[in-house]
Design an enzyme around this catalytic site. Structure first.
Site, mmCIF file in Angstrom:
data_model
loop_
_atom_site.group_PDB
_atom_site.id
_atom_site.type_symbol
_atom_site.label_atom_id
_atom_site.label_comp_id
_atom_site.label_asym_id
_atom_site.label_seq_id
_atom_site.Cartn_x
_atom_site.Cartn_y
_atom_site.Cartn_z
ATOM 1 N N HIS A 1 22.028 -13.765 30.166
ATOM 2 C CA HIS A 1 21.981 -14.614 28.986
ATOM 3 C C HIS A 1 23.063 -15.679 29.113
ATOM 4 C CE1 HIS A 1 21.693 -15.887 24.840
ATOM 5 N NE2 HIS A 1 22.961 -15.606 24.645
ATOM 6 N N CYS B 1 17.880 -19.883 26.276
ATOM 7 C CA CYS B 1 19.329 -19.926 26.057
ATOM 8 C C CYS B 1 19.993 -20.893 27.030
ATOM 9 C CB CYS B 1 19.927 -18.534 26.175
ATOM 10 S SG CYS B 1 19.635 -17.754 27.769
#
Length: 1275
Positions: free
Chosen positions: A304, A49
């Site tokens: 994330h 990510c």
């Protein structure tokens, strides 16, 4: 920066095949097209990510994108030749070009970065481990610069992102200036102690650090210590300014990492003139606007990344989504404005605004704000507002849009908005510039061709969402907050033809590639659409079926009863009915299509498809569906019930074998091991139990349900519960009777017979006569090794009639008679013993109980052995003699259950002849079993005591209470006891086995012939057994060392003090933990009785602390795959057991810089090394709880004696710790595993050890691996 700090906590995970569907086992769903926003996301490869967020930022930097597209194949090469070693193919920029073209032009929801990461040289480990995005930004730019050397784009990164700053020190006496210039591609700004970006920049580039008092500066011009001022300024601003927020910090007081989650504001546009060295340029050169925000969600141990980007070229279609909650919020805001005047004295926000507005300096000390409030309303903050709003400081931080904290948070002022910021402004005057006007401008209806109508999007891996500019303020603080900010100079103008044109600047060969991929995708989608809408339906034709036991069964040829057809599920039910009519030309009358399902009892019908205009998809018809084709009323002249309430249940009907009742319906029947006839019958679940009984037999018969399996309690009996009369009116569904359940049908006249017995509502079925037997064998003598066939011949077997109620004494007599052993066993005591699965004889059973009470199942095997059988008041025990009993030396004895431990000991001594003056018989027995007499000869006439044999067949704890009875001492039937020489250790005393190694070897005249010597594999030294000691558990470690040196085997060895002796605890005859703390008691050191210790002589005194670790460190030989000899290092791991602490200790030991050391732990059993990093510990996925950065925990588990490899990076660039010996060891291990696997395959069975190896221990966390990108040489 932080390595794979976030490994294992990836949110928004989506692999490349995520969400794909598979039809008919072959067709994989092609990637879906772009959504309504017309933008493409990037698929997550498991932990990428951070890479996806940075790639999207670079894509939405038009100047970077177009400069990269200008580099053609003549400069970069051709990807088709990337495997050709002679061709110079710059793979990284080529793959980046292809990825940008796919994101811009290919009609798919998300693109893949697999080819790009392959060009980086990454493996699955890098792709599944998350790294820091700022670290990736610097490494990627460095890789691009190296890849573009010698091309027209060699200065691409330098032109767009390179800036300089200057650090200056000005002497207060001579005004001479000392300066140092630094280059940067991104600025790292502080978050801790700051309220926002502007305050942090003000602290970095405006405020001066003074050298005064005891901290003076030596001026080179004045040549003495003087007062001076240090400051920094921005000398050159790049077109694109990247700012990384330092949100991750380390708390040295708590020794743990943490993330700054407080509110930290940053403007949508900023003027950098106050922070620059030169301020004479036009204002447009200092004005920057925000166009990308990389956001981190989570903590410092995991999270994330996703990114907010501004669509400069208006490539996407922005669709605002106004929810009901937003509408309610706007209404509440309007109502709040109306009531604002009347609630002014109760609103601390308006009160503080009024106080700050009336101040001439427009700022107030935070400490004085409470007094100003009290002067204004007559009440203190604590009395009026603290309970609702908390402290004043917290209230000010909760309203960053109104207040600005300056001077390191000591003063507060109101935020003011201005279109531009002059060079003389202060932080109070350079606040967030007109956010509402900027937001309205971005969301208004400005025409195409200007950048004012650019909108914001949230790119979260594959997901793309339209957001408002106001949503950026939500990322000022919290667990989900901004991490990197990207600004662009507002003077950079885009050409009008670039707006809305995704192909602008894309070279023709990439346009052709994108068009070709779009054509392939469109073709795949069309093929998949056709394939996915084609369903395979099985049509069951009624003429080939018959209703049997409430279910439909095919009669005749089963293949002709079912027709499989492929049909488009988008078509209607009427279309399918018409197609069936055309296939069945001879069909007459109405045709009904009814959904069917195959059940254990047969085919059952459910809902009939009546709406001809309904599509098959809406009707629930899918691949594998069954449809029954009939007239909708009857099959073979019999009406058929449809629906779930009439589902058939397949039951097992059990009857006595001599029952005169016939099995209706011609159902197949079989006789089970109990001699009962079992048949299968189907009944509708809506039928009552009375209907079932009527169908099975006479109404007076008893219907029972099984509650226990045959033989569960021994003797072969099974239990059945009689259904009460009230259950006869309940349906099978209500009684929860399911497929496979067994029902027993018993006529009243058969109850209380030899087979059935009724007690209350329970019927017990005993084993019929033809199944009531036990297999008994008798072995004559003992077989020698390798004489299995002769042993079988000597073994007599016979089947003895028996029942669950028969006494075992009767079984024994019948067995003797059956085997014709009356003469042979005349006057000889014998007993019956069970046999386990391995063929081992179990303890003899008591003959005064029944077969059922003894838990012996009928039709199993017993062994008739010579020897007495215990009665209910006796115990059968195994026992052996010696401190180290050998396999096969156990003896057997039967003793009275109420004997004391001391009396039991005497019985065992009498049995083996240890109670007299002679050891002749016992010595002959030991010699016959190849035992050593040396350890027992000295024990003649001495005391003995009993110990237990633990579960791993080693001598365990002693039976301390000699006056306790055997049941009180928890000695059970079949237990194994060990007759051990020596007095019983007093309570609180430990009996320890002592070993030695190194140069501390026992004297030769004290080495016994049978003395044990084992090899310590990893050190290559021998361990010698030198004796045993008994010592109080309250004795100190020094006392233990002193007593060890009094052993006869060590009497010739002299030591000045006990501190010259080191004591190890042995774990499975391997060196384990060092006992440290000379004055600590053995109880506090957790030394247990029966433990094994090993002593080592030292050349100097040693006094280790309880938390110290002794490590064996070895420095790598530069340029070679070997190490210098290891040396011992004491590491104080009590206060800090982190990798950083160990690195500092080793740096001090070797006199090197900690940054130049690379460490790894060696695992000798696997011939592998595990590198150590500053950041190794992760977050537990299940508990979500932060763990300490502790080398003594997972995955390293550092302990005394571990080997630590050290690499000096100044002279040794090889980061591989493995040696040639490790490679040879691994090769040998693989060969052994391969040979073991072949042996298992040839024998057809796997060993337990192999099973354990396959299962393996729990997964250890991977050590940190530095992020890197491999680049070829193009210079």
């Amino acid at each position: 920066m932080f390595g794979n700090l976030f490994e294992g906590e990836e949110e928004g995970f989506s692999s490349e095949a995520s969400g794909r569907r598979v039809f008919k086992g072959t067709e994989v769903e092609p990637p879906p097209p772009r959504g309504a926003l017309h933008l493409s996301g990037i698929r997550n490869q498991g932990g990428t990510c951070y890479l996806n967020s940075l790639i999207q930022t670079l894509l939405f930097t038009p100047e970077f994108r177009e400069e990269l597209f200008k580099l053609g194949p003549d400069e970069l090469g051709d990807l088709a030749e990337k495997n050709n070693p002679e061709a110079k193919v710059r793979v990284i920029p080529l793959e980046l070009q292809r990825l940008f073209a796919q994101l811009l032009l290919v009609d798919q929801q998300s693109a893949s970065t697999a080819d790009l990461t392959d060009s980086f040289g990454w493996t699955n480990n890098e792709e599944s481990s998350q790294h820091d995005v700022q670290e990736l930004n610097r490494i990627l730019f460095s890789a691009l610069e190296s890849s573009l050397v010698g091309t027209s784009g060699s200065s691409l990164i330098h032109r767009l992102y390179h800036g300089t700053l200057v650090n200056q020190i000005v002497c207060r006496e001579c005004a001479s200036v000392s300066e140092r210039q630094e280059d940067f591609l991104d600025l790292t700004v502080l978050v801790r102690g700051m309220c926002g970006l502007e305050g942090a920049l003000w602290s970095m580039f405006v405020e001066e650090e003074l050298f005064e008092g005891s901290n003076l500066y030596r001026c080179s011009s004045c040549d003495h210590l003087v007062q001076a001022a240090k400051s920094a300024k921005l000398r050159k601003l790049p077109p694109f300014l990247t700012m990384s927020l330092l949100r991750f910090n380390f708390d040295f007081a708590k020794c743990e990492r943490y993330k700054e989650t407080g509110c930290y504001t940053f403007p949508l546009s900023i003027n950098l003139r106050p922070f620059c060295e030169q301020t004479s340029a036009p204002d447009s050169d200092y004005q920057y606007e925000l166009f990308s925000v990389i956001i981190h969600k989570g903590g410092c141990y995991g999270g994330h990344y996703h990114v907010y980007v501004k669509d400069i070229d208006q490539l996407g279609h922005w669709e605002p989504a106004v929810s009901e909650e937003e509408g309610k919020t706007k209404t509440q805001k309007k109502e709040a404005r109306v009531c604002e005047q009347s609630l002014e004295t109760d609103d601390p926000l308006s009160l503080f605004k009024a106080i700050l507005t009336q101040e001439k300096s427009t700022s107030v000390l935070v400490d004085q704000l409470g007094q100003r409030l009290m002067d204004k309303i007559g009440l203190s903050w604590n009395k009026k507002f603290r309970k609702q709003y908390g402290p004043i400081g917290k209230f000010l931080q909760d309203h960053p849009d109104v207040f600005l904290l300056v001077s390191n948070g000591t003063r507060v002022t109101l935020k003011v908005t201005s279109p531009a910021v002059s060079s003389a402004t202060t932080p109070e005057e350079s606040a967030l510039s007109n956010a509402e006007a900027d937001q309205n401008g971005h969301e208004g209806g400005v025409g195409r061709g200007t950048s004012d109508c650019s909108h914001w999007f949230d790119l979260n891996d594959s997901a793309v969402t339209a957001i408002r500019a106001a949503d950026i303020e939500k990322q000022f603080g919290g667990k989900e907050s901004a991490y990197m900010l990207f600004y662009r100079r507002t003077s950079l103008q885009r050409p009008s033809e670039a707006f809305g044109d995704a192909g602008y600047g894309v070279p023709p060969h990439l346009l052709q590639m994108a068009n070709e991929e779009n054509r392939k995708l469109q073709k795949k989608r069309e093929e998949f659409e056709t394939s996915s809408n084609s369903v395979e339906v099985r049509l069951h034709l009624a003429p080939h079926y018959q209703l049997i036991d409430c279910a439909l069964h095919a009669v005749g040829d089963a293949a002709s009863a079912v027709i499989t057809v492929d049909f488009d599920r988008r078509k209607t039910v009427g279309d399918l009915r018409l197609a069936v009519y055309q296939m069945q030309e001879l069909w007459e009358g109405d045709m009904a299509l009814t959904a069917a399902k195959s059940l254990p009892a047969g085919l059952h019908l459910y809902q009939t498809l009546t709406d001809d205009q309904q599509s098959l998809y809406s009707a629930g018809v899918y691949t594998g569906s069954d449809l029954f084709v009939w007239n909708g009323k009857e099959v073979g002249g019999v009406a058929v019930h449809t629906g779930p309430e009439w589902e058939p249940v397949l039951l097992t009907v059990v009857r006595p074998s001599d029952d005169e009742l016939e099995v209706p319906g011609g159902a197949s029947a079989a006789t089970d091991s109990l001699g009962m006839v079992r048949s299968m019958r189907g009944f509708a679940s809506g039928a009552t139990l009375g209907m079932v009984r009527q169908a099975l037999g006479p109404e007076e018969a008893l219907l029972c349900q099984e509650t226990s399996q045959p033989g569960a309690g021994g003797g072969g009996a099974s239990g059945w519960r009689v259904f009460p009369p009230q259950d006869m009116e309940r349906t099978l569904r209500e009684l929860q009777i399911r497929d496979g359940d067994a029902l027993l049908l018993v006529e009243p006249h058969t109850v209380n017979s030899s087979i059935f017995s009724l007690s209350g509502d329970m019927v017990t079925v005993t084993t019929p006569s033809d199944c009531r037997w036990l297999l008994v064998n008798f072995r004559e003598g003992e077989a020698e090794g390798g004489e299995e066939e002769e042993e079988e011949e000597r073994r007599k077997k016979g089947r003895v009639p028996a029942s669950g109620n028969m006494l075992l004494s009767e079984v024994k007599l019948k067995a003797i008679e059956e085997l014709q052993l009356q003469e042979e066993l005349k006057g000889v005591e014998c007993c019956l013993r069970q046999i386990d699965r391995s063929g081992k004889l179990l303890p003899p059973v008591c003959e005064e109980v029944t077969v059922r009470d003894a838990g012996i199942r009928l039709m199993t095997c017993l062994s008739l052995c010579v020897g007495p059988a215990p009665n209910p008041n006796q115990l059968f025990l195994y026992f052996s003699v010696g401190t180290i009993p050998s396999a096969g030396t156990e003896m057997e004895i039967i003793v009275d259950k109420m004997l004391t431990v001391k009396e039991c000991l005497k019985e065992m001594q009498r049995r083996v002849g240890l109670e007299g003056e002679s050891l002749t018989e016992w010595g002959e027995l030991l010699c016959s079993r190849m035992l050593c007499l040396s350890s027992l000869c000295t024990c003649v006439g001495e005391a003995w005591h009993l110990r237990r044999m633990d579960w791993c067949e080693e001598v365990g704890d002693a039976l301390m209470d000699e006056n306790a009875t055997l049941p009180e001492a928890k000695v059970c039937h079949g237990d194994t006891l060990v007759l051990t020489p020596g007095q019983l250790p007093p309570k609180g005393y430990l009996k320890l086995s002592v070993w030695s190694y190194g140069d501390l070897q026992p004297e030769l005249n004290h080495v016994l012939e049978g003395q044990e010597v084992v090899m310590e594999e990893w050190l290559g030294v021998e361990l010698w057994h030198v004796g045993q000691v008994e010592i109080s558990e309250e004795a100190s470690l020094d006392d233990l060392k002193t007593q060890v040196m009094t052993l006869p085997s060590l009497e010739g060895i002299w030591l000045p003090t006990p501190a010259f002796l080191r004591v190890w605890l042995l774990e499975r005859r391997k060196l384990g933990k060092i006992l440290s703390g000379n004055q600590l008691s053995l109880r506090k050191l957790k030394v247990k009785t029966g433990s094994e210790v090993c002593v080592q002589r030292l050349l100097k005194e040693e006094d280790l602390g309880p938390r110290d670790l002794l490590l064996r460190v070895q420095m790598g030989v530069p340029g070679e795959r070997q190490y210098y000899p290891w040396e011992e290092l004491v590491w104080e791991a009590g206060c800090d057991s982190s990798p950083r602490s160990l690195r500092l200790t080793l740096a001090s030991h070797y006199g090197l810089s900690p940054d130049n050391l690379l460490l790894a732990k060696r695992f000798p059993e696997s011939h592998s090394w595990m590198p150590m990093s500053s950041w190794t510990q992760q977050v537990s996925k299940r508990k979500k709880k932060k763990k300490n950065d502790n080398l003594q925990g997972a995955p390293f588990y550092l302990k005394d004696g571990d080997i630590i490899g050290v690499k000096n990076l100044l002279v040794d660039s090889n980061r591989d710790f493995s040696t040639l010996d490790d490679e040879l060891g691994l090769h040998k291990m693989r060969e052994e595993e391969a040979n073991h696997r072949k042996m298992c395959q040839s024998s057809g069975q796997e060993s337990n050890q192999d099973t354990v190896r396959k299962a393996g221990p729990g997964r250890n966390r991977k050590p940190e691996v530095a992020l890197s990108i491999n680049v070829g040489m193009f210079r």
